[in-house]
Motif scaffolding. Structure first.
Motif, PDB file in Angstrom:
ATOM      1  N   GLN A 107     -38.179  27.016 -32.521  1.00 10.02           N
ATOM      2  CA  GLN A 107     -38.667  27.795 -31.378  1.00 10.02           C
ATOM      3  C   GLN A 107     -37.753  27.617 -30.161  1.00 10.02           C
ATOM      4  O   GLN A 107     -37.415  28.589 -29.466  1.00 10.02           O
ATOM      5  CB  GLN A 107     -40.090  27.366 -31.024  1.00 10.02           C
ATOM      6  N   ASN A 108     -37.330  26.391 -29.914  1.00  7.19           N
ATOM      7  CA  ASN A 108     -36.418  26.135 -28.788  1.00  7.19           C
ATOM      8  C   ASN A 108     -35.079  26.850 -28.985  1.00  7.19           C
ATOM      9  O   ASN A 108     -34.498  27.383 -28.024  1.00  7.19           O
ATOM     10  CB  ASN A 108     -36.190  24.633 -28.622  1.00  7.19           C
ATOM     11  N   ASN A 109     -34.584  26.865 -30.228  1.00  9.01           N
ATOM     12  CA  ASN A 109     -33.319  27.563 -30.498  1.00  9.01           C
ATOM     13  C   ASN A 109     -33.459  29.063 -30.257  1.00  9.01           C
ATOM     14  O   ASN A 109     -32.527  29.713 -29.756  1.00  9.01           O
ATOM     15  CB  ASN A 109     -32.874  27.289 -31.936  1.00  9.01           C
ATOM     16  N   ILE A 110     -34.612  29.623 -30.625  1.00  9.76           N
ATOM     17  CA  ILE A 110     -34.851  31.049 -30.364  1.00  9.76           C
ATOM     18  C   ILE A 110     -34.807  31.332 -28.869  1.00  9.76           C
ATOM     19  O   ILE A 110     -34.187  32.306 -28.411  1.00  9.76           O
ATOM     20  CB  ILE A 110     -36.215  31.479 -30.963  1.00  9.76           C
ATOM     21  N   GLU A 111     -35.447  30.486 -28.090  1.00 12.34           N
ATOM     22  CA  GLU A 111     -35.467  30.694 -26.640  1.00 12.34           C
ATOM     23  C   GLU A 111     -34.066  30.613 -26.050  1.00 12.34           C
ATOM     24  O   GLU A 111     -33.709  31.398 -25.152  1.00 12.34           O
ATOM     25  CB  GLU A 111     -36.388  29.662 -25.988  1.00 12.34           C
ATOM     26  N   ARG A 112     -33.235  29.695 -26.573  1.00  9.05           N
ATOM     27  CA  ARG A 112     -31.864  29.587 -26.061  1.00  9.05           C
ATOM     28  C   ARG A 112     -31.039  30.827 -26.411  1.00  9.05           C
ATOM     29  O   ARG A 112     -30.264  31.325 -25.590  1.00  9.05           O
ATOM     30  CB  ARG A 112     -31.200  28.321 -26.612  1.00  9.05           C
ATOM     31  N   VAL A 113     -31.202  31.334 -27.633  1.00 10.81           N
ATOM     32  CA  VAL A 113     -30.464  32.540 -28.020  1.00 10.81           C
ATOM     33  C   VAL A 113     -30.907  33.722 -27.170  1.00 10.81           C
ATOM     34  O   VAL A 113     -30.070  34.519 -26.702  1.00 10.81           O
ATOM     35  CB  VAL A 113     -30.663  32.833 -29.521  1.00 10.81           C
ATOM     36  N   ARG A 114     -32.204  33.845 -26.939  1.00 15.46           N
ATOM     37  CA  ARG A 114     -32.691  34.966 -26.121  1.00 15.46           C
ATOM     38  C   ARG A 114     -32.173  34.873 -24.685  1.00 15.46           C
ATOM     39  O   ARG A 114     -31.815  35.902 -24.084  1.00 15.46           O
ATOM     40  CB  ARG A 114     -34.220  34.991 -26.145  1.00 15.46           C
ATOM     41  N   ARG A 115     -32.129  33.667 -24.150  1.00 14.80           N
ATOM     42  CA  ARG A 115     -31.567  33.511 -22.799  1.00 14.80           C
ATOM     43  C   ARG A 115     -30.098  33.905 -22.779  1.00 14.80           C
ATOM     44  O   ARG A 115     -29.621  34.565 -21.851  1.00 14.80           O
ATOM     45  CB  ARG A 115     -31.743  32.070 -22.311  1.00 14.80           C
ATOM     46  N   GLU A 116     -29.377  33.490 -23.816  1.00  9.64           N
ATOM     47  CA  GLU A 116     -27.952  33.822 -23.888  1.00  9.64           C
ATOM     48  C   GLU A 116     -27.746  35.332 -23.998  1.00  9.64           C
ATOM     49  O   GLU A 116     -26.794  35.886 -23.442  1.00  9.64           O
ATOM     50  CB  GLU A 116     -27.325  33.106 -25.082  1.00  9.64           C
ATOM     51  N   MET A 117     -28.647  36.023 -24.693  1.00 10.80           N
ATOM     52  CA  MET A 117     -28.527  37.474 -24.857  1.00 10.80           C
ATOM     53  C   MET A 117     -28.778  38.225 -23.549  1.00 10.80           C
ATOM     54  O   MET A 117     -28.299  39.346 -23.375  1.00 10.80           O
ATOM     55  CB  MET A 117     -29.518  37.973 -25.924  1.00 10.80           C
ATOM     56  N   THR A 118     -29.539  37.609 -22.639  1.00  4.06           N
ATOM     57  CA  THR A 118     -29.876  38.295 -21.386  1.00  4.06           C
ATOM     58  C   THR A 118     -29.059  37.818 -20.205  1.00  4.06           C
ATOM     59  O   THR A 118     -29.257  38.294 -19.084  1.00  4.06           O
ATOM     60  CB  THR A 118     -31.370  38.092 -21.068  1.00  4.06           C
ATOM     61  N   GLU A 119     -28.160  36.843 -20.422  1.00  2.00           N
ATOM     62  CA  GLU A 119     -27.350  36.357 -19.307  1.00  2.00           C
ATOM     63  C   GLU A 119     -26.395  37.453 -18.841  1.00  2.00           C
ATOM     64  O   GLU A 119     -25.857  38.212 -19.653  1.00  2.00           O
ATOM     65  CB  GLU A 119     -26.547  35.117 -19.724  1.00  2.00           C
ATOM     66  N   PRO A 120     -26.158  37.541 -17.536  1.00  2.00           N
ATOM     67  CA  PRO A 120     -25.241  38.567 -17.008  1.00  2.00           C
ATOM     68  C   PRO A 120     -23.868  38.455 -17.650  1.00  2.00           C
ATOM     69  O   PRO A 120     -23.331  37.356 -17.845  1.00  2.00           O
ATOM     70  CB  PRO A 120     -25.173  38.258 -15.513  1.00  2.00           C
ATOM     71  N   GLY A 121     -23.315  39.610 -17.988  1.00  2.00           N
ATOM     72  CA  GLY A 121     -21.963  39.650 -18.548  1.00  2.00           C
ATOM     73  C   GLY A 121     -21.937  39.576 -20.043  1.00  2.00           C
ATOM     74  O   GLY A 121     -20.880  39.709 -20.654  1.00  2.00           O
ATOM     75  N   ASP A 122     -23.105  39.318 -20.681  1.00  2.00           N
ATOM     76  CA  ASP A 122     -23.132  39.247 -22.141  1.00  2.00           C
ATOM     77  C   ASP A 122     -23.617  40.576 -22.711  1.00  2.00           C
ATOM     78  O   ASP A 122     -24.315  41.331 -22.075  1.00  2.00           O
ATOM     79  CB  ASP A 122     -24.069  38.121 -22.594  1.00  2.00           C
TER      80      ASP A 122
END
Length: 761
Positions: free
Chosen positions: A746-761
């Motif tokens: 679950q924590n890994n999913i949250e990190r991937v989702r944050r990375e997908m929404t970070e500006p510039g990505d």
């Protein structure tokens, strides 16, 4: 229906209830008992005959209260299916539960009853014994949001000892402890209850816990003598509080922080502390009290101290008379001055003397005095004991002679029990090992336990365990039965904590580890029969404890197995034990020390087992893993590559160790940034595990997670997220949402989702 029934419901201005208590008419007495227990915990409870007032129109008020409750508790008995109105209430509750606005808790009052009206969808409780009402109420309070019931309300440790029926003479001490608790309303007050063995420190602490149970949100007991029980007991509190952690040791630390910050009121006892290390996890602050019991007079604990003294003569005399009055009223009228003079107010000795007199109606205290006086001096003269301890051991001798007269195996059994940890010795273990006790039968063992309990030499509990007081255990060990330690070894080595329920298995493992390490600590020259089997069991325990996150206890158990390997001259056991100890050290962060041990084992295993033996491959894989943990991929990667090649050649491509080796090599490539080589290995491992183990096996789910992380590292976030969501679905099905692996995914999913929404990505 009549407009007026029963007696007191929703009072003016009230619009919420914590608990709605539904029951069929024959179950009213049990409903009233539960109502009282819940209201004692501070919950607002709707029970028809308690909550409806004269003049209330009950067909209107009951559904109104039902819809306004956070939790609906349904008492289920054979009468429930025919209870028309209760059926209507359950239907309303289920409809609200479906939209998430209410909890439904069915409680079965009898065995073998079907789940009525669709309640099979809810997690039910069983309540077959009325004495369990406090535990049931505490569990209900734990699921109720409860405006007046803080988180953890009703949490009461199952480890808290029972207080003896004839407990007396400590009113002043309990009042002093209670007063000091009150003065520390928002800070931790540490009481160190000191005293020699047999004086009653643990009993005083247990009495304090039980007296304050209705007033506190959490009352917990920590067996602090051994690291396994200390961590396990704190981790058990974490489970009761809904705290999730990847390991028992992490759970214990989270409990420490929770106690330091919660608004709830609590009391925690650290019992029989032997060193300051055992107090590293005690709360330093918070809205509660820590009680520490210890026999170590120079133990430094911040806070105030309070000594548990011997009974004054008048209290000792009153205790003796009260203890025997029901069974031997004529003895209760005797002059007991001579008994008091000889026992000097030591509660343990007084209890044993009284137990001897109470056994038969024709016994008298004067007769007991004559038996005591016939034991000239210390019954175990090899030791120079302080006078109070010598008194206890002379009393022990009178009692054991009486128990042995009733059951011929009593003394030999007690001699073996003395080498176990003193608390919670499972009685089934002793029955299973009866043939090791000079050919005794299970019935003989049962008779011996009954006799020992009768004469207060052991205490038998309702959970089919027994306790041996530390003073009695020490006296029994000094008695010198030559085969007592061998019996303890063989009894322990027979055990296996395996169970399909991981919670049950974990608790059984902690119990087994505690007793196994206690027995192993007493082994020396000459080595008793069974020591080798105990060594292999300790090695297995070490590995299992490490899987639970009890790193320190795992290292201790591995070291104990290694010591036994030297005593029994078994180099195979030595290699296995060193592997276990080094794995625990690596997990604890002592990687350099672990590498040294693994390196030594790699050389030793080639000599003892041969280079193509599975143990040699395991040793090489362990060394590679330690180098990887140290960040030394230059040393780790070639070892992983060689191990995988040899595993495929020797064990075959589908062997679990082969799959593990491929996974580990892929991880090393990933650490080094070589995703081109890592990804195909992770994909192959996943495919093989799905084929061999199935899609929901924990190892398969781990492979899904690992493959997802390589895609994340490669910037393929969409693929990574899809794999992680697939892993999470499997974890929820197979492991449950609270499992540490599920939490990691679950924590890994949250990190991937944050990375997908970070500006510039």
């Amino acid at each position: 229906p009549p407009a007026v029934t029963y007696s007191a419901a929703m009072r003016p201005g009230e619009d919420r209830w914590d608990v709605f208590l539904a029951h069929a008419s024959p179950d009213k007495p049990r409903a009233r008992i539960l109502y009282q227990a819940l209201t004692t915990l501070g919950l607002e409870v709707f029970l028809d005959e308690e909550s409806l007032q004269p003049g209330d129109i009950w067909p209107r008020e009951i559904p109104r209260a039902l819809r306004a409750s956070d939790v609906v508790v349904v008492l289920v008995s054979a009468a429930t299916e025919t209870a028309h109105y209760e059926g209507e209430e359950i239907v309303i509750a289920i409809s609200k539960a479906r939209d998430g606005s209410q909890r439904v808790v069915p409680i079965h009052l009898e065995p073998g009853i079907d789940d009525p009206y669709g309640t099979a969808m809810f997690n039910r409780m069983t309540w077959h014994d009325e004495t369990e009402v406090d535990a049931i109420a505490g569990r209900i309070a734990g699921v109720a949001p409860g405006r007046s019931a803080p988180r953890g309300a009703g949490t009461f440790s199952p480890q808290i000892p029972e207080v003896p029926e004839h407990f007396t003479g400590r009113d002043g001490l309990l009042e002093e402890l209670a007063a000091r608790m009150g003065s520390g309303a928002t800070t931790t007050l540490v009481q160190r209850i000191q005293g020699m063995g047999g004086v009653g420190k643990t009993t005083v602490a247990a009495a304090l816990c039980r007296a304050h149970r209705p007033l506190l949100d959490v009352v917990w007991w920590v067996r602090a003598e051994e690291p396994t029980t200390l961590v396990a007991d704190l981790a058990s509190l974490a489970s009761d509080l809904g705290i999730v952690a990847p390991s028992d040791e992490d759970a214990a630390r989270k409990v420490q922080r929770w106690l330091e910050t919660t608004d709830g009121r609590w009391l925690v006892v650290f019992d029989n502390v032997g060193s300051a290390d055992a107090l590293a996890l005690r709360p330093r602050d918070g809205n509660g009290t820590v009680i520490v019991t210890t026999r170590v007079r120079d133990l430094h604990v911040p806070g105030s101290e309070l000594a548990v003294d011997l009974f004054p003569n008048a209290t000792a005399a009153r205790y003796l008379r009260d203890r025997v009055r029901d069974r031997n009223p004529r003895a209760a009228e005797e002059d007991v001055t001579a008994v008091v003079e000889r026992l000097g107010g030591l509660p343990l000795a007084l209890e044993q003397a009284a137990a001897w007199v109470a056994k038969l109606p024709n016994r008298r205290f004067a007769h007991w005095v004559s038996l005591f006086d016939d034991l000239t001096g210390d019954p175990f003269p090899a030791k120079n004991l302080p006078p109070d301890q010598a008194t206890a051991e002379k009393t022990w001798r009178v009692s054991i002679d009486a128990a042995n007269a009733d059951a011929p195996f009593a003394e030999r059994l007690l001699a073996g029990l003395a080498f176990f940890a003193p608390e919670q010795i499972p009685i089934p273990w002793l029955r299973d090992a009866s043939s090791d006790l000079d050919g005794a039968s299970p019935t003989d063992v049962g008779d011996a336990i009954e006799a020992l309990h009768t004469y207060a030499l052991v205490t038998v509990s309702e959970d089919d365990t027994l306790d041996v007081h530390r003073v009695i255990g020490a006296a029994s060990r000094r008695a010198g039965d030559p085969d007592a330690l061998g019996f303890a070894c063989r009894c322990i080595a027979r055990q296996d904590p395996d169970d399909n329920d991981p919670v049950v298995a974990g608790a059984a493992l902690v119990t087994l580890a505690t007793h196994a390490m206690a027995v192993a600590a007493s082994i020396g020259e000459p080595v008793p029969a069974g020591a080798s089997n105990l060594g292999y069991l300790l090695n297995g325990i070490s590995q299992a404890l490490l899987s639970l996150g009890q790193v320190n206890a795992a290292a201790i158990s591995g070291a104990a197995a290694e010591r036994l390997s030297g005593l029994v001259d078994d180099e195979r056991l030595a290699i296995a034990a060193r592997n276990s100890r080094a794995s625990a050290l690596e997990e604890a962060g002592a990687v350099t020390e672990a590498i040294e041990i693994f390196d030594h084992n790699l050389t030793a295993s080639a000599t003892v087992f041969g280079r193509d033996h599975e143990m040699h491959l395991t040793c090489r894989g362990n060394l590679a893993g330690a180098y990887r943990a140290a960040g030394n991929l230059t040393r780790a990667t070639p070892l992983f590559e060689q191990t995988l090649t040899d595993c495929e050649r020797i064990l075959g491509p589908d062997h679990p160790n082969t799959l593990l080796s491929r996974n580990n090599l892929a991880g090393a490539y990933q650490d080094g940034g070589n995703l081109t080589r890592a990804t195909p290995l992770f994909e192959q491992t996943l495919a093989d595990r799905e084929r061999i183990l199935g899609p929901d096996h924990p190892n398969t789910l781990t492979s899904l997670n690992n493959l997802a992380l390589t895609h994340q590292d490669a910037g393929n976030l969409t693929r990574a997220l899809a794999l992680l969501e697939e892993a999470l679905d499997g974890c929820d099905r197979a492991l449950g949402s609270d499992n540490p692996t599920t939490q990691v995914v679950q924590n890994n999913i949250e990190r991937v989702r944050r990375e997908m929404t970070e500006p510039g990505d």
